[in-house]
Enzyme design. Structure first.
Site, mmCIF file in Angstrom:
data_model
loop_
_atom_site.group_PDB
_atom_site.id
_atom_site.type_symbol
_atom_site.label_atom_id
_atom_site.label_comp_id
_atom_site.label_asym_id
_atom_site.label_seq_id
_atom_site.Cartn_x
_atom_site.Cartn_y
_atom_site.Cartn_z
ATOM 1 N N ARG A 1 141.164 -5.211 64.091
ATOM 2 C CA ARG A 1 142.395 -4.573 63.617
ATOM 3 C C ARG A 1 143.394 -5.663 63.228
ATOM 4 N NH1 ARG A 1 139.843 -0.924 62.688
ATOM 5 N NH2 ARG A 1 139.917 1.153 63.552
ATOM 6 N N ALA B 1 171.943 -2.346 63.682
ATOM 7 C CA ALA B 1 170.699 -2.712 64.351
ATOM 8 C C ALA B 1 170.402 -4.184 64.116
ATOM 9 C CB ALA B 1 169.549 -1.856 63.822
ATOM 10 N N LEU C 1 167.386 -7.623 65.295
ATOM 11 C CA LEU C 1 166.179 -8.107 65.961
ATOM 12 C C LEU C 1 166.465 -8.646 67.349
ATOM 13 C CD1 LEU C 1 164.637 -10.083 62.973
ATOM 14 C CD2 LEU C 1 163.954 -7.818 63.813
ATOM 15 N N GLU D 1 175.030 -7.141 68.028
ATOM 16 C CA GLU D 1 174.762 -6.635 66.680
ATOM 17 C C GLU D 1 175.844 -5.664 66.218
ATOM 18 O OE1 GLU D 1 172.651 -7.511 64.393
ATOM 19 O OE2 GLU D 1 171.362 -8.812 65.571
ATOM 20 N N PRO E 1 153.152 2.481 65.047
ATOM 21 C CA PRO E 1 152.189 1.894 65.973
ATOM 22 C C PRO E 1 150.798 1.658 65.383
ATOM 23 C CG PRO E 1 152.549 4.184 66.523
ATOM 24 C CD PRO E 1 153.543 3.839 65.459
ATOM 25 N N GLY E 2 150.511 2.205 64.227
ATOM 26 C CA GLY E 2 149.240 1.931 63.581
ATOM 27 C C GLY E 2 149.237 0.640 62.785
ATOM 28 N N GLU F 1 156.063 -3.183 66.856
ATOM 29 C CA GLU F 1 157.514 -3.132 67.000
ATOM 30 C C GLU F 1 157.946 -2.048 67.977
ATOM 31 O OE1 GLU F 1 161.545 -2.772 64.271
ATOM 32 O OE2 GLU F 1 159.669 -2.020 63.467
ATOM 33 N N GLU G 1 173.773 -8.972 54.730
ATOM 34 C CA GLU G 1 174.845 -8.503 55.603
ATOM 35 C C GLU G 1 176.231 -8.809 55.032
ATOM 36 O OE1 GLU G 1 174.126 -10.069 59.513
ATOM 37 O OE2 GLU G 1 172.601 -8.557 59.930
#
Length: 192
Positions: A24, A63, A65, A80, A102-103, A107, A130
């Site tokens: 995968r 939002a 990271l 943030e 999720p596939g 994250e 930004e």
């Protein structure tokens, strides 16, 4: 397979069950946090930010990271919020946790509900996309309508707005059941 500026592309060989083995490929992601800030007039703080992969500016909640070593997620979220909007939270609770794709990647995103929001005294220099951020307080009901009409499409923002709408519909007793801002975050596969 590839080391990027923000995330990496990896290939794993999975020993799934007896005799079942496969490869995968997916994206290793740093993880992220987001903040749904609400004022005493039941308005939510939204930002409009350019998103190059989709070629559009989108209305979203603030939002960012989880890319600073050792920074707790709730501290990153408050940072943030201040960096992107000039506001800081009075109180924060965990609203919802997400695994957006999720596939295809690992994250995880934690969304915080912030109240008692006030103007921040800190100043931040905004660069790149930004630099052109626009922020606006929007009535929750209008934001939810924009989700249902397909005008707000960012997955994190959609999840946050609908979760807050569910809380509002359930009454104040449900809101008291939110997890603390420093509640344990989702586990992720180890990275060696």
């Amino acid at each position: 397979m590839h080391e990027g500026m923000v995330w990496d592309l990896v290939r794993d060989t999975v020993d799934f069950a007896e005799g079942v083995r496969f490869d995968r490929e997916y994206v290793w992601h740093t993880g992220a946090v987001a903040v749904l800030a609400v004022d005493d007039q039941d308005r939510v703080l939204m930002i409009r930010q350019y998103r190059h992969p989709v070629g559009h500016s989108l209305w979203e909640i603030p939002a960012g990271l989880l890319d600073l070593d050792g920074e707790a997620p709730h501290i990153a979220a408050a940072r943030e919020l201040a960096e992107e909007t000039g506001y800081e939270p009075g109180q924060m609770q965990t609203l919802v946790d997400l695994r957006p794709s999720p596939g295809g990647n690992d994250e995880v995103i934690r969304v915080y509900l912030a109240s008692g929001v006030r103007v921040s005294s800190a100043e931040f220099e905004r660069t790149h996309e930004e630099a052109e951020l626009i922020s606006r307080w929007v009535p929750l009901s209008e934001a939810v309508t924009a989700v249902l009409e397909g005008r707000i499409t960012n997955g994190t923002t959609v999840s946050a707005l609908l979760a807050l709408q569910v809380l509002r519909s359930a009454g104040s007793e449900r809101a008291t059941q939110l997890r603390a801002a420093d509640a344990p975050f989702m586990e992720r596969p180890g990275r060696d």
